[in-house]
Design an enzyme around this catalytic site. Structure first.
Site, PDB file in Angstrom:
ATOM      1  N   HIS A 115       0.915  -1.498   0.306  1.00  0.00           N
ATOM      2  CA  HIS A 115       0.044  -0.176   0.279  1.00  0.00           C
ATOM      3  C   HIS A 115       1.259   0.863  -0.014  1.00  0.00           C
ATOM      4  O   HIS A 115       0.386   2.653   0.360  1.00  0.00           O
ATOM      5  CB  HIS A 115      -0.457  -0.092   1.347  1.00  0.00           C
ATOM      6  CG  HIS A 115      -2.290  -1.106   1.160  1.00  0.00           C
ATOM      7  ND1 HIS A 115      -3.127  -1.585   2.143  1.00  0.00           N
ATOM      8  CD2 HIS A 115      -1.930  -2.330   0.531  1.00  0.00           C
ATOM      9  CE1 HIS A 115      -3.762  -2.187   1.734  1.00  0.00           C
ATOM     10  NE2 HIS A 115      -3.536  -2.472   0.458  1.00  0.00           N
ATOM     11  N   ASN A 208      -2.523 -12.776  15.278  1.00  0.00           N
ATOM     12  CA  ASN A 208      -3.938 -12.418  15.598  1.00  0.00           C
ATOM     13  C   ASN A 208      -5.069 -12.793  16.969  1.00  0.00           C
ATOM     14  O   ASN A 208      -5.337 -13.665  16.987  1.00  0.00           O
ATOM     15  CB  ASN A 208      -4.716 -12.352  14.014  1.00  0.00           C
ATOM     16  CG  ASN A 208      -6.134 -11.024  14.154  1.00  0.00           C
ATOM     17  OD1 ASN A 208      -6.712 -10.397  14.827  1.00  0.00           O
ATOM     18  ND2 ASN A 208      -5.660 -10.241  12.805  1.00  0.00           N
TER      19      ASN A 208
END
Length: 238
Positions: A115, A208
């Site tokens: 990104h 996570n």
């Protein structure tokens, strides 16, 4: 935690990490979708699209400048450091959705920024691209060609940098183990990277604190933070 796949880790030639905002949150950088995320305070359609930029470039630049300063004040955490240390033992690549550069600052040498980077700028018209080295004399800053500069990040509705994306796919397809760290796996097309790795028969691991849409398809899914989990991986391989 890692004991169940310790043999696979030791046998692996290449380990690829896919990282998201969760790993940087532990360095004090808020996530976009968490309870303290940036998107809770601002409308992303007013700050992270090309239309928003042209409508109010000063607002967008001021927001990104604040974010950049916060990022530069942050330091890599034990999760970032552990990934970098693994290069002593294995071929390691990092495919990151983060724009903060913390992987590089921790010492990782093979980082693909899907990104873009908040540390660099590019011209909206010409091919100019460079790192930000000092404060801007005006906001929005202008290129030498006279057109506006913009943060070198991928905004909503924009395609990923083609060469980076193609390289990321190749890394995913050629790994023996993929460790997905701190990403919700809801942002396309980055959420396809685990699919490419699974097609290659890679062992899939998730780190996570929250469950994700792909948790059930992981070989190992750890509900803990990167800073706690990843140093253990170094212990196994050292």
């Amino acid at each position: 935690m890692w004991d169940v796949i310790s043999d696979k880790l030791r046998q692996a030639k290449k380990i690829v990490f896919v990282t998201g905002a969760g790993i940087s949150q532990e360095s004090g950088i808020p996530t976009f979708r968490g309870k303290d995320g940036f998107w809770r305070k601002y409308d992303p359609m007013k700050l992270a699209t090309i239309d928003a930029f042209y409508e109010d470039p000063k607002l967008v630049w001021e927001w990104y400048e604040e974010r950049r300063k916060n990022i530069l004040d942050a330091n890599p955490n034990p999760g970032h450091v552990a990934i970098a240390e693994l290069e002593k033992y294995k071929q390691i690549s990092v495919l990151t959705q983060n724009i903060d550069g913390l992987h590089q600052r921790a010492g990782s040498s093979s980082v693909y920024e899907l990104h873009g980077s908040i540390i660099t700028i590019r011209c909206t018209v010409c091919d100019f691209n460079d790192k930000i080295t000092s404060e801007f004399s005006q906001i929005p800053p202008l290129c030498k060609c006279g057109n506006m500069l913009r943060p070198d990040v991928v905004w909503f509705g924009e395609a990923l940098p083609q060469k980076v994306w193609e390289s990321a796919i190749e890394e995913a397809r050629s790994c023996d183990v993929m460790v997905v760290v701190g990403t919700s796996l809801v942002v396309s097309p980055a959420n396809l990277l685990p699919v490419y790795a699974r097609q290659n028969g890679a062992t899939m691991v998730e780190v996570n604190i929250d469950q994700t849409p792909m948790s059930s398809s992981m070989y190992l899914s750890l509900r803990t933070s990167a800073a706690k989990a990843l140093p253990r991986l170094v212990d196994i391989l050292s």
